[in-house]
Write a protein that holds these residues in place. Sequence first.
Motif, PDB file in Angstrom:
ATOM      1  N   THR A   1      27.851  51.075  83.514  1.00 16.34           N
ATOM      2  CA  THR A   1      26.830  50.080  83.190  1.00 16.34           C
ATOM      3  C   THR A   1      27.061  48.758  83.908  1.00 16.34           C
ATOM      4  O   THR A   1      26.120  48.008  84.147  1.00 16.34           O
ATOM      5  CB  THR A   1      26.796  49.816  81.679  1.00 16.34           C
ATOM      6  N   GLY A   2      28.313  48.460  84.213  1.00 15.22           N
ATOM      7  CA  GLY A   2      28.631  47.215  84.879  1.00 15.22           C
ATOM      8  C   GLY A   2      28.666  46.007  83.964  1.00 15.22           C
ATOM      9  O   GLY A   2      28.789  44.878  84.428  1.00 15.22           O
ATOM     10  N   THR A   3      28.566  46.233  82.654  1.00 15.80           N
ATOM     11  CA  THR A   3      28.577  45.109  81.724  1.00 15.80           C
ATOM     12  C   THR A   3      29.996  44.559  81.565  1.00 15.80           C
ATOM     13  O   THR A   3      30.989  45.248  81.819  1.00 15.80           O
ATOM     14  CB  THR A   3      28.068  45.533  80.342  1.00 15.80           C
ATOM     15  N   GLU A   4      30.074  43.323  81.110  1.00 15.41           N
ATOM     16  CA  GLU A   4      31.372  42.710  80.874  1.00 15.41           C
ATOM     17  C   GLU A   4      32.128  43.439  79.769  1.00 15.41           C
ATOM     18  O   GLU A   4      33.356  43.571  79.821  1.00 15.41           O
ATOM     19  CB  GLU A   4      31.189  41.242  80.513  1.00 15.41           C
ATOM     20  N   GLU A   5      31.388  43.917  78.763  1.00 12.59           N
ATOM     21  CA  GLU A   5      32.024  44.643  77.660  1.00 12.59           C
ATOM     22  C   GLU A   5      32.699  45.920  78.153  1.00 12.59           C
ATOM     23  O   GLU A   5      33.821  46.245  77.746  1.00 12.59           O
ATOM     24  CB  GLU A   5      30.985  44.987  76.587  1.00 12.59           C
ATOM     25  N   GLU A   6      32.017  46.650  79.046  1.00  4.69           N
ATOM     26  CA  GLU A   6      32.593  47.874  79.592  1.00  4.69           C
ATOM     27  C   GLU A   6      33.838  47.546  80.416  1.00  4.69           C
ATOM     28  O   GLU A   6      34.867  48.228  80.305  1.00  4.69           O
ATOM     29  CB  GLU A   6      31.567  48.599  80.462  1.00  4.69           C
ATOM     30  N   HIS A   7      33.748  46.513  81.210  1.00  7.63           N
ATOM     31  CA  HIS A   7      34.869  46.093  82.045  1.00  7.63           C
ATOM     32  C   HIS A   7      36.084  45.722  81.185  1.00  7.63           C
ATOM     33  O   HIS A   7      37.219  46.166  81.448  1.00  7.63           O
ATOM     34  CB  HIS A   7      34.442  44.898  82.894  1.00  7.63           C
ATOM     35  N   MET A   8      35.845  44.925  80.153  1.00  3.74           N
ATOM     36  CA  MET A   8      36.932  44.489  79.279  1.00  3.74           C
ATOM     37  C   MET A   8      37.566  45.666  78.547  1.00  3.74           C
ATOM     38  O   MET A   8      38.792  45.728  78.377  1.00  3.74           O
ATOM     39  CB  MET A   8      36.416  43.458  78.274  1.00  3.74           C
ATOM     40  N   ALA A   9      36.746  46.625  78.108  1.00  2.48           N
ATOM     41  CA  ALA A   9      37.262  47.783  77.391  1.00  2.48           C
ATOM     42  C   ALA A   9      38.210  48.591  78.262  1.00  2.48           C
ATOM     43  O   ALA A   9      39.258  49.067  77.802  1.00  2.48           O
ATOM     44  CB  ALA A   9      36.106  48.656  76.913  1.00  2.48           C
ATOM     45  N   LEU A  10      37.886  48.732  79.543  1.00  3.20           N
ATOM     46  CA  LEU A  10      38.745  49.490  80.456  1.00  3.20           C
ATOM     47  C   LEU A  10      40.035  48.732  80.760  1.00  3.20           C
ATOM     48  O   LEU A  10      41.109  49.331  80.858  1.00  3.20           O
ATOM     49  CB  LEU A  10      37.985  49.787  81.747  1.00  3.20           C
TER      50      LEU A  10
END
Length: 241
Positions: free
Chosen positions: A84-93
């Motif tokens: 998705t490229g969202t900040e939430e996805e990035h932070m989760a990884l």
Amino acid sequence: MLFESPLLVFAPGPERVRIDALRAGGFRLNHHVDQDSLYADARKAPDAGGAVAILMGASAQNRNAAVWLRAALPDLGLIALLQTGTEEEHMALIQAGVDWICPVGASNDLLVAMLLSLWKRRMSSQPAADAACRRGDWSLVENGWTLKGPEGRRVGLTVSERAVLTALFEAPELSASHEELLAAVNHALGADPETDRKTRVGVMISRLRKKCQRHDVVLPIRSIQNQGYVFVPEAFSDDSA
């Protein structure tokens, strides 16, 4: 092979082109379409410090797989592709312990660069690998992903650049036609044949020449008019054809 153990690839969706490109680039990999088989294969890794997993599933799947793999195999290299490229996805990884995160729509070249970074990190305490392919004072090292010049300067290669140089190094008299070079590139990328072979090959070699110049390396590739290109190991200029 760069990695002693095959790459562990979790890709439940249609990633055939990317997977084919990695295999054509010289990487061995075990493709898994579900997390259970991925985990079972990861448990068999004899040396987690030399193994890498690439996560290409949905956002939640990638995060869950990363959490499990990082807990079970702390030394495992982890790469995940954003969906998705969202900040939430990035932070989760990041919180899950992923080493590298590919942006949405990342190229195969970027993925390979990340793999090479993990490999170099693991090899930093060991002697550099000897040249796999040598022509005169020039060689392709690190499984063909780096061009080493006569003075020892090194230039990292993309998938396409590696394919072109490998084809030239392996060709009779170090000479290959436009068709042969483009076929090598298409095979490495898992792409369909194209018709603008002369233009595309010429652009790739021009860009590679400029990249080498930025590293103070004069690339000894010369054009054969209306035919193709030749690699001239003893030459330091390609001003004449």
